[in-house]
Design an enzyme around this catalytic site. Structure first.
Site, PDB file in Angstrom:
ATOM      1  N   ASP A   1       0.830  -1.196   0.000  1.00 27.24           N
ATOM      2  CA  ASP A   1       0.000   0.000   0.000  1.00 27.24           C
ATOM      3  C   ASP A   1       0.872   1.257   0.000  1.00 27.24           C
ATOM      4  O   ASP A   1       2.039   1.224   0.393  1.00 27.24           O
ATOM      5  CB  ASP A   1      -0.910  -0.012   1.234  1.00 27.24           C
ATOM      6  CG  ASP A   1      -2.248   0.637   0.971  1.00 27.24           C
ATOM      7  OD1 ASP A   1      -2.322   1.500   0.076  1.00 27.24           O
ATOM      8  OD2 ASP A   1      -3.232   0.288   1.657  1.00 27.24           O
TER       9      ASP A   1
ATOM     10  N   GLU B   1       3.281   5.089  -3.722  1.00 27.33           N
ATOM     11  CA  GLU B   1       3.521   6.193  -4.665  1.00 27.33           C
ATOM     12  C   GLU B   1       4.888   6.876  -4.511  1.00 27.33           C
ATOM     13  O   GLU B   1       5.417   7.291  -5.559  1.00 27.33           O
ATOM     14  CB  GLU B   1       2.394   7.241  -4.552  1.00 27.33           C
ATOM     15  CG  GLU B   1       1.038   6.739  -4.971  1.00 27.33           C
ATOM     16  CD  GLU B   1       0.369   5.889  -3.899  1.00 27.33           C
ATOM     17  OE1 GLU B   1      -0.525   5.114  -4.248  1.00 27.33           O
ATOM     18  OE2 GLU B   1       0.761   5.982  -2.719  1.00 27.33           O
TER      19      GLU B   1
ATOM     20  N   ASP C   1      -7.924   4.010  -3.674  1.00 26.20           N
ATOM     21  CA  ASP C   1      -9.041   4.236  -2.748  1.00 26.20           C
ATOM     22  C   ASP C   1     -10.142   5.031  -3.441  1.00 26.20           C
ATOM     23  O   ASP C   1     -10.283   6.248  -3.251  1.00 26.20           O
ATOM     24  CB  ASP C   1      -8.540   4.969  -1.508  1.00 26.20           C
ATOM     25  CG  ASP C   1      -7.564   4.123  -0.710  1.00 26.20           C
ATOM     26  OD1 ASP C   1      -7.640   2.884  -0.803  1.00 26.20           O
ATOM     27  OD2 ASP C   1      -6.716   4.694  -0.003  1.00 26.20           O
TER      28      ASP C   1
END
Length: 951
Positions: free
Chosen positions: A555, A558, A632
């Site tokens: 997760d 980025e 998300d």
């Protein structure tokens, strides 16, 4: 005398023919040419190099200095020992390189490159006129360059790929695409053209593609309030009605609440919670034509121009998403404007920017523009079709593995299972209800509240994690777990990384707290550092892999060190990296982070296929056993619709494994605050049903999201059509496993693509260039998701030059037409391409429950057909050493003959004998999909070729 003069002239001519080349500023290399520009203009390159990488792949490099940077590419893993035959010639002041597939011309004076196919047709041409390629820039003490390269393109050319972007665009022509890693934006700088070429832009920094002019603030337009007063729009900040406060009204010329740093711009004393903001008045431009608008937003937003509703969407307040829309404006004319924003939270984000119409001279140009780089590097890839273009991308950046077979089954997940008992009860319930399941996912926060990054279970909620994992395995399921590259300040793991200098320290120095409990200070490790990657793998290996964890959920890759911070601050938070300034490497973090996990696991256990699910992507990620999910996202029909082109462009970027949260991740208050009304509950069930239908035909099939719980039995009871429809498609997915796993095999062995935009297979049909809400799942199935509430039909296009069968009832229709297809609640329109072979296996509870001893072959006649059945050992890498088997299956329309060909290859545990039951569907002779139907023919197969006539 005349004879002597003639001889002298002949001698001079002979000598002239042996003189140095007319073009003196170039050097022929073993694999291409290098041109030194004699008088480069300011900002232009000094050296341009064109390399022949393969018959259909050319590398173009340029530098503004005397020598190329020798820094290795992070994306490209080219085998430079490979030799390609090519020829070279001079043609006036042009250098010409020829391969078997391409002709490339390089201007000796300006270094401009043009690409032709072998027939002489221009494919792509650099546009160097008046364009500054290199602009010096400094990052701290590091000198670098901003880069820009423009290309001339055809007026009807369409552009795809570039990763996953969720503005709802399929064809990027005429738009700007922002290649900045972000939660729900995954950057892959590989562009694919409808003319069957691709450009891999080999740069790691933030980049823009298309119309790369900077977006402008609204203040660059002439603005008028609703009272016609010049100078700005009428902004009304209404308070929550409960406060009884009068609205704040003021004139504003900009709407810019995009980042955390902008949250102090609201009027003094204004509270977002329960508020409603409107901007009203008129906008006037000094140009005529389509103006494009870009809006990052969260909460509820509506925009009207000339009383036309152009945008109506909701996005969770804490995670804005990007929208784009366009409006025709006339020079000097006032156009009415209204925007309404309900922030839906006490912190929310909104901005609005615009671009004037492109100048006429730029309408047929596109460009790449990057923030940082020491040289300009791109690869041109050509193919006879888009599959060959994608194959060229993987030749450059690495093959995508065959995913473990279990990963192609169904995954169940929640925002998180809070206890060991919760997780195990879900697995048991699936088995009890006989709903197929292969993977259960443990999302974040299984650790103690103050121990993020420890990778250790909280013993009060997970008293026996090893026993939990063993029990999942005993129930014939796998378990994936979430790990982040994030560490709370002061925990043991933090200290170990910190001692080695492997952490980004800006967030520590700034004491930035997250949103958990009282708030904890944290940072991320430097994944560009090989020692950091090794330490991260060693940590999760020791704490989790040794206990039996099967797969990794990466997760915030980025990296998302501080959500919604400005881009400048995000770069500061990951500065400096091991390789240099974050400005130069910002987009590549995800690639390096997952590289460490892949290489770590393969080094620890070479026989166990790596599986990683990560929230971001970059060029080359596919070589690390990684898939990407769309982040998300919001639980709305509108957001579901945006997933479809996002996933299709991701597939065209060369990365074959993609998935979305079925049902969306975050929900509106009406769904998760208190008890849903009966009407809202039915809306929720319909949304999930439609999303499950679509998700069945994405490469990876998984449900995930916040409350309400996403298990089918928590969505609706067994007697509800939502439950029945979801289970129907789940079981259909498992019946299709011989087809799906064969597609997975093709990903590795043939550089295949599973989820296919229509332009891949029907590119000569110009009607498909902009279709982003239909796609092919493999070579045969046309998938048409329903993403409108209460719809019972949907309009769709049946591509031309072939016929189409309904999967459900076998009815036949000709292609090349727009139809309105039935789409009752329980069913999504699915069609099978004429000339297809679909293999269906037995009903399963998990992918490896039993071998496909009996396969039902649905043969859809009207054209010749073929399919190659692929099998291997399911979970190891032995297929890389040739341990796999294929069975070619062909149908000849003229003779109505089906042939199951000789099996090729072998592997341990291979099924030696099986039965093929054949069902023959023809135009005018419809047959419904029924696995217990009487076959038209039966083949007892033991590895040798066998044929049957079909009637």
């Amino acid at each position: 005398m005349k004879l002597r003069n003639t001889l002298c002239l002949a001698l001079i001519g002979t000598l002239f023919s042996f003189k140095q080349p007319a073009i003196k500023n170039y050097q022929k290399l073993e694999d291409g040419v290098l041109v030194r520009l004699e008088k480069p203009a300011n900002g232009q390159p000094k050296i341009v190099k064109v390399r022949v990488v393969g018959d259909n792949i050319i590398q173009v490099s340029a530098t503004p200095v005397e020598k190329f940077s020798e820094e290795a590419s992070l994306m490209v893993l080219e085998d430079k020992t490979k030799k390609t035959d090519w020829q070279y010639q001079e043609k006036g002041k042009t250098l010409v390189l020829n391969t078997k597939a391409l002709r490339v011309e390089v201007g000796a004076e300006n270094g401009a490159v043009t690409f032709f196919d072998k027939s002489g047709k221009v494919l792509l041409q650099e546009n160097n006129a008046g364009k500054q390629a290199f602009a010096p820039v400094t990052f701290g003490t590091t000198q670098s360059y901003q880069l820009k390269k423009a290309f001339n393109v055809d007026k009807d050319e369409a552009f795809y790929g570039l990763g996953q972007h969720q503005a709802g665009l399929m064809n990027y022509r005429g738009w700007q695409v922002d290649l900045t890693q972000y939660n729900s934006v995954a950057v892959v700088p590989f562009l694919v053209s409808s003319k069957n070429y691709g450009i891999l832009w080999d740069n790691n920094s933030i980049t823009k593609f298309g119309d790369v002019r900077p977006y402008q603030q609204l203040s660059k337009l002439k603005l008028y309030g609703k009272d016609q007063k010049a100078g700005g729009l009428t902004a009304t900040y209404a308070f929550d009605k409960k406060t009884g406060k009068a609205p704040i009204v003021r004139q504003e010329s900009e709407i810019s609440y995009e980042f955390l740093e902008d949250q102090n711009k609201y009027p003094t004393g204004y509270s977002l919670e329960g508020g409603l903001m409107t901007w009203e008045g008129f906008i006037e431009s000094d140009a005529t034509g389509d103006h494009r608008f870009e809006m990052p937003s969260s909460g509820y937003v509506k925009v009207w121009i000339d009383n036309k509703l152009l945008l109506d969407r909701w996005r969770e307040a804490w995670n804005p998403g990007m929208s784009v829309f366009k409006a025709p404006l006339q020079k000097g004319k006032k156009h009415s404007f209204k925007m309404e924003w309900n922030p839906d939270g006490n912190v929310s984000y909104l901005a609005l920017r615009f671009l004037t119409p492109q100048p006429a001279q730029d309408l047929n140009t596109v460009a790449f523009s990057s923030e940082a780089g020491d040289k300009m590097d791109y690869y041109f890839v050509h193919g006879k079709n888009m599959d060959e273009v994608v194959s060229g991308y993987r030749e450059l950046t690495g093959k995508a593995q065959v995913m473990p077979k279990w990963a192609m089954g169904f995954w169940q997940s929640r925002e998180r299972y809070k206890t060991q008992q919760e997780l195990l009860e879900v697995v048991k319930e699936f088995r009890k209800r006989q709903i197929p399941l292969d993977n259960i996912v443990q999302d974040w926060s299984y650790w103690k509240e103050d121990q993020w990054g420890s990778q250790e279970f909280d013993g009060t909620r997970f008293p026996d994690p090893k026993g939990m994992i063993n029990e999942v395995h005993a129930n014939n399921a796998k378990i994936m777990i979430s790990t982040w590259p994030k560490f709370y300040e002061g925990i043991d793991a933090y200290k170990k990384f910190d001692q080695k200098g492997l952490l980004y320290k800006t967030s520590i120095n700034e004491q930035i707290r997250d949103w958990i409990g009282k708030g904890y200070v944290s940072t991320f490790y430097d994944a560009f550092n090989p020692e950091g990657r090794k330490m991260f793998w060693d940590l999760i290996s020791e704490k989790l892999y040794k206990m039996g964890i099967d797969a990794w959920w990466q997760d915030a890759s980025e990296p998302d060190i501080l959500s919604n911070s400005s881009i400048a601050h995000r770069k500061a938070l990951m500065n400096p990296t091991y390789l240099g300034p974050a400005d130069k490497y910002f987009n590549a973090y995800v690639l390096q982070h997952n590289k460490g996990i892949y290489e770590g696991q393969r080094g620890t256990n070479p026989n166990d296929r790596v599986f990683i699910l990560t929230r971001s992507a970059f060029g080359g990620l596919q070589r690390y056993g990684a898939a990407t999910w769309s982040g998300d996202i919001a639980s709305t029909f509108e957001e579901m619709g945006r997933q479809i082109p996002a996933g299709l462009n991701f597939s065209l970027s060369g990365l074959p494994y993609w998935t979305t949260d079925i049902g969306g991740f975050f929900v509106e208050n009406k769904y998760d605050r208190g008890t849903m009304t009966p009407e809202v509950q039915e809306e929720w069930r319909e949304l999930n049903t439609r999303w499950y239908q679509y998700g069945t035909f994405t490469p990876l099939y998984r449900a995930h999201g916040q409350f309400p719980f996403r298990e089918v039995y928590n969505i609706a009871p067994e007697n509800h059509k939502a439950y029945q429809a979801i289970v129907y498609y789940n079981k259909l997915r498992y019946r299709l496993m011989p087809y799906i796993y064969s597609l997975t095999g093709q990903v590795y062995h043939k550089n295949g693509t599973i989820m296919r935009p229509l332009v891949m297979d029907f590119g000569t049909d110009k009607n498909v260039l902009n279709i982003g809400d239909q796609f092919m799942f493999g070579p045969s199935l046309l998938v048409n998701p329903v993403y409108e509430a209460k719809a019972t039909s949907r309009k769709l296009y049946l591509p031309a030059n072939t016929g189409w069968y309904s999967l459900y009832d076998g009815s036949y229709q000709k292609g090349g037409q727009q139809i309105t297809a039935a789409a009752p609640y329980e069913r999504m329109p699915l069609f099978v391409k004429e000339g297809s072979i679909l293999p269906f296996g037995p009903e399963l509870q998990y992918t490896t429950e039993k071998p496909a001893e009996t396969i039902t072959l649905y043969v859809y006649g009207g054209k010749d057909a073929s399919f190659e059945l692929y099998e291997d050992e399911n979970t190891n890498y032995n297929y890389e050493q040739g341990k796999f088997a294929t069975i070619p299956i062909t149908y000849n329309e003229a003779s109505k003959t089906l042939t199951v060909g000789k099996r090729q290859g072998e592997f341990n545990g291979m099924l030696l004998k099986r039965t093929f039951n054949v069902v023959f569907v023809q135009p005018g002779k419809a047959k419904a999909l029924a696995f217990d139907a009487k076959p038209d023919a039966t083949i007892a197969y033991s590895g040798s070729a066998s044929s049957v006539k079909l009637k």
